[in-house]
Write a protein that holds these residues in place. Structure first.
Motif, PDB file in Angstrom:
ATOM      1  N   LEU A 230     -14.300   1.370  -4.132  1.00  0.00           N
ATOM      2  CA  LEU A 230     -13.311   0.308  -4.330  1.00  0.00           C
ATOM      3  C   LEU A 230     -12.543   0.482  -5.634  1.00  0.00           C
ATOM      4  O   LEU A 230     -11.350   0.153  -5.713  1.00  0.00           O
ATOM      5  N   GLU A 231     -13.191   0.978  -6.667  1.00  0.00           N
ATOM      6  CA  GLU A 231     -12.468   1.267  -7.911  1.00  0.00           C
ATOM      7  C   GLU A 231     -11.412   2.338  -7.664  1.00  0.00           C
ATOM      8  O   GLU A 231     -10.279   2.242  -8.168  1.00  0.00           O
ATOM      9  N   ASP A 232     -11.751   3.363  -6.886  1.00  0.00           N
ATOM     10  CA  ASP A 232     -10.777   4.389  -6.541  1.00  0.00           C
ATOM     11  C   ASP A 232      -9.640   3.790  -5.711  1.00  0.00           C
ATOM     12  O   ASP A 232      -8.469   4.134  -5.890  1.00  0.00           O
ATOM     13  N   PHE A 233     -10.002   2.906  -4.798  1.00  0.00           N
ATOM     14  CA  PHE A 233      -9.000   2.254  -3.953  1.00  0.00           C
ATOM     15  C   PHE A 233      -8.014   1.463  -4.809  1.00  0.00           C
ATOM     16  O   PHE A 233      -6.801   1.545  -4.621  1.00  0.00           O
ATOM     17  N   ALA A 234      -8.545   0.699  -5.768  1.00  0.00           N
ATOM     18  CA  ALA A 234      -7.676  -0.075  -6.662  1.00  0.00           C
ATOM     19  C   ALA A 234      -6.764   0.850  -7.456  1.00  0.00           C
ATOM     20  O   ALA A 234      -5.571   0.578  -7.631  1.00  0.00           O
ATOM     21  N   GLY A 235      -7.312   1.976  -7.933  1.00  0.00           N
ATOM     22  CA  GLY A 235      -6.502   2.923  -8.688  1.00  0.00           C
ATOM     23  C   GLY A 235      -5.374   3.501  -7.851  1.00  0.00           C
ATOM     24  O   GLY A 235      -4.284   3.775  -8.369  1.00  0.00           O
ATOM     25  N   GLY A 236      -5.606   3.665  -6.560  1.00  0.00           N
ATOM     26  CA  GLY A 236      -4.590   4.205  -5.674  1.00  0.00           C
ATOM     27  C   GLY A 236      -3.475   3.240  -5.364  1.00  0.00           C
ATOM     28  O   GLY A 236      -2.477   3.616  -4.749  1.00  0.00           O
ATOM     29  N   LEU A 237      -3.621   1.982  -5.783  1.00  0.00           N
ATOM     30  CA  LEU A 237      -2.584   0.984  -5.524  1.00  0.00           C
ATOM     31  C   LEU A 237      -1.510   0.968  -6.595  1.00  0.00           C
ATOM     32  O   LEU A 237      -0.561   0.200  -6.501  1.00  0.00           O
ATOM     33  N   GLY A 238      -1.636   1.787  -7.637  1.00  0.00           N
ATOM     34  CA  GLY A 238      -0.636   1.813  -8.693  1.00  0.00           C
ATOM     35  C   GLY A 238       0.631   2.511  -8.240  1.00  0.00           C
ATOM     36  O   GLY A 238       0.707   3.097  -7.170  1.00  0.00           O
ATOM     37  N   GLY A 239       1.672   2.442  -9.049  1.00  0.00           N
ATOM     38  CA  GLY A 239       2.916   3.108  -8.721  1.00  0.00           C
ATOM     39  C   GLY A 239       4.075   2.144  -8.695  1.00  0.00           C
ATOM     40  O   GLY A 239       3.914   0.935  -8.829  1.00  0.00           O
ATOM     41  N   ALA A 240       5.222   2.659  -8.459  1.00  0.00           N
ATOM     42  CA  ALA A 240       6.439   1.866  -8.547  1.00  0.00           C
ATOM     43  C   ALA A 240       6.593   0.902  -7.406  1.00  0.00           C
ATOM     44  O   ALA A 240       7.136  -0.180  -7.558  1.00  0.00           O
ATOM     45  N   ASP A 241       6.148   1.290  -6.200  1.00  0.00           N
ATOM     46  CA  ASP A 241       6.318   0.407  -5.059  1.00  0.00           C
ATOM     47  C   ASP A 241       5.323   0.773  -3.983  1.00  0.00           C
ATOM     48  O   ASP A 241       4.634   1.769  -4.048  1.00  0.00           O
ATOM     49  N   THR A 242       5.243  -0.070  -2.953  1.00  0.00           N
ATOM     50  CA  THR A 242       4.275   0.166  -1.889  1.00  0.00           C
ATOM     51  C   THR A 242       4.626   1.406  -1.086  1.00  0.00           C
ATOM     52  O   THR A 242       3.754   2.071  -0.557  1.00  0.00           O
TER      53      THR A 242
END
Length: 370
Positions: free
Chosen positions: A67-79
């Motif tokens: 889940l920590e990896d999942f949260a990290g993958g949600l970063g970035g400029a947009d969906t």
């Protein structure tokens, strides 16, 4: 106590009569339903760091890591850019911007009662690198209620701008809800929304033992494909080293505590069950607004399935808001009949017993401190 105070029902300690859930008929505007799609107060302060994995259950520590990896993958400029990177940001190569990524678009936490699934789901919501208005958290029932309040298309439009949708207690109790949510999540996945959910049953097993229709089973399989499943093993933390459902108090003790506790409600349990039938379950959260405690007299077995399911929703809202429940009559582990506990909704009933038992323990001090 003066005769005037006694006649009015006012408490000599608080100067006010207890509140009554049966006197409340809240009306909740649709915009409040959307604004309240955040982790409940009980989980305001939880984070991955505050989840203590059981060393004897390695799946718990593994769930935190994933889940920590999942949260990290949600970063970035947009969906859209998130979607092109893949579920955890480890995708290789490039995908066309107009298409959602192939494969699972979410995480499904499967496990028994009280192993910390909601703690982890709320931790994911807090950890997701997006402003609160761009991530949503709600129970499966709250999600279906949102569709009922806004309409399907408006719900799609509202949630499509989100980075993350967290769905707690993901349960399918009728084919209509299955089709509704399956279609909704499919539209959100196409829009690039990441999903996370909890339940007590593997996605492919939802509905098993309830309905046999081939169409229903096909919908389940389609829904299952949206998630990577994580199994979380462990025993119910609410029962570790703690007694079973505490013995109920007397009517007199419950009534006295209700009068002595500011912002406590006092209702006869049968009356409350009747009143719940008059209030839509989407309003049960508002029904509990401002309550410091719920006091109930004459708890008895729930008479039928419809009433039992309404009580389950109320128990969830009280648990979310950490409202202690003080009661007389039968202990909460005797609320539901054996037939109910062995039927298709048994998981809901066991959850309600677990949560009401925890709230009953929280309420003991209302009597013991007097």
């Amino acid at each position: 106590m003066s005769s005037s105070t006694a006649a009015s029902g006012l408490s000599p300690l608080t100067g006010a009569a207890p509140l009554s859930l049966c006197a409340r008929e809240p009306h909740v505007p649709a915009d409040r339903l959307v604004a309240e799609m955040v982790p409940p107060p009980r989980f305001d302060g939880v984070r991955f760091a505050t989840y203590i994995p059981d060393p004897n259950q390695p799946s718990q520590a593994e769930a935190v890591r994933v889940l920590e990896d999942f949260a990290g993958g949600l970063g970035g400029a947009d969906t859209a850019s998130f979607g092109r990177r893949g579920l955890f940001g480890f995708g290789k190569g490039r995908a066309k911007a107009a298409k959602a990524p192939a494969g699972p678009r979410g995480i499904y936490l499967d496990g028994g009662y009280g192993v910390g699934k909601t703690h982890l789901l709320a931790s994911l919501w807090h950890a997701a690198p997006a402003e609160p208005a761009r991530k949503a958290f709600g129970t499966f029932v709250e999600l279906t209620n949102l569709v009922g309040a806004l309409g399907f298309q408006k719900t799609v439009e509202t949630l499509s701008g989100h980075r993350l949708l967290c769905i707690d207690e993901f349960e399918l109790d009728d084919p209509g809800d299955t089709v509704l949510v399956s279609t909704l999540l499919g539209r959100l996945v196409d829009a690039g929304v990441a999903l996370a959910a909890t339940s007590n049953t593997l996605p492919g097993k939802l509905g098993e033992g309830r309905f046999a229709a081939a169409d229903f089973l096909r919908e389940i399989q389609g829904l299952s494909a949206h998630f990577r499943t994580l199994r979380i093993d462990g025993e119910d933390y609410r029962h570790r080293g703690l007694p079973e459902a505490p013995a109920p108090f007397s009517d007199e003790q419950v009534t006295k505590a209700a009068h002595a506790t500011a912002n406590a409600s006092l209702d006869a349990f049968p009356d409350l069950l009747d009143h719940l039938a008059k209030v839509h379950p989407s309003r049960y959260g508002a029904l509990t607004d401002g309550l410091a405690a719920v006091c109930l007299t004459g708890v008895r077995p729930v008479p039928d399935q419809s009433t039992a399911l309404r009580l389950v929703v109320l128990a969830d809202r009280l648990y979310d808001r950490e409202v202690p429940v003080l009661a007389s009559g039968l202990p909460f582990d005797r609320l539901f009949s054996e037939e109910m506990l062995n039927g298709g909704y048994r998981k809901k009933y066991f959850r309600a017993i677990s949560r009401l038992t925890a709230l009953a323990r929280d309420a003991k001090g209302l009597v013991e401190s007097r």
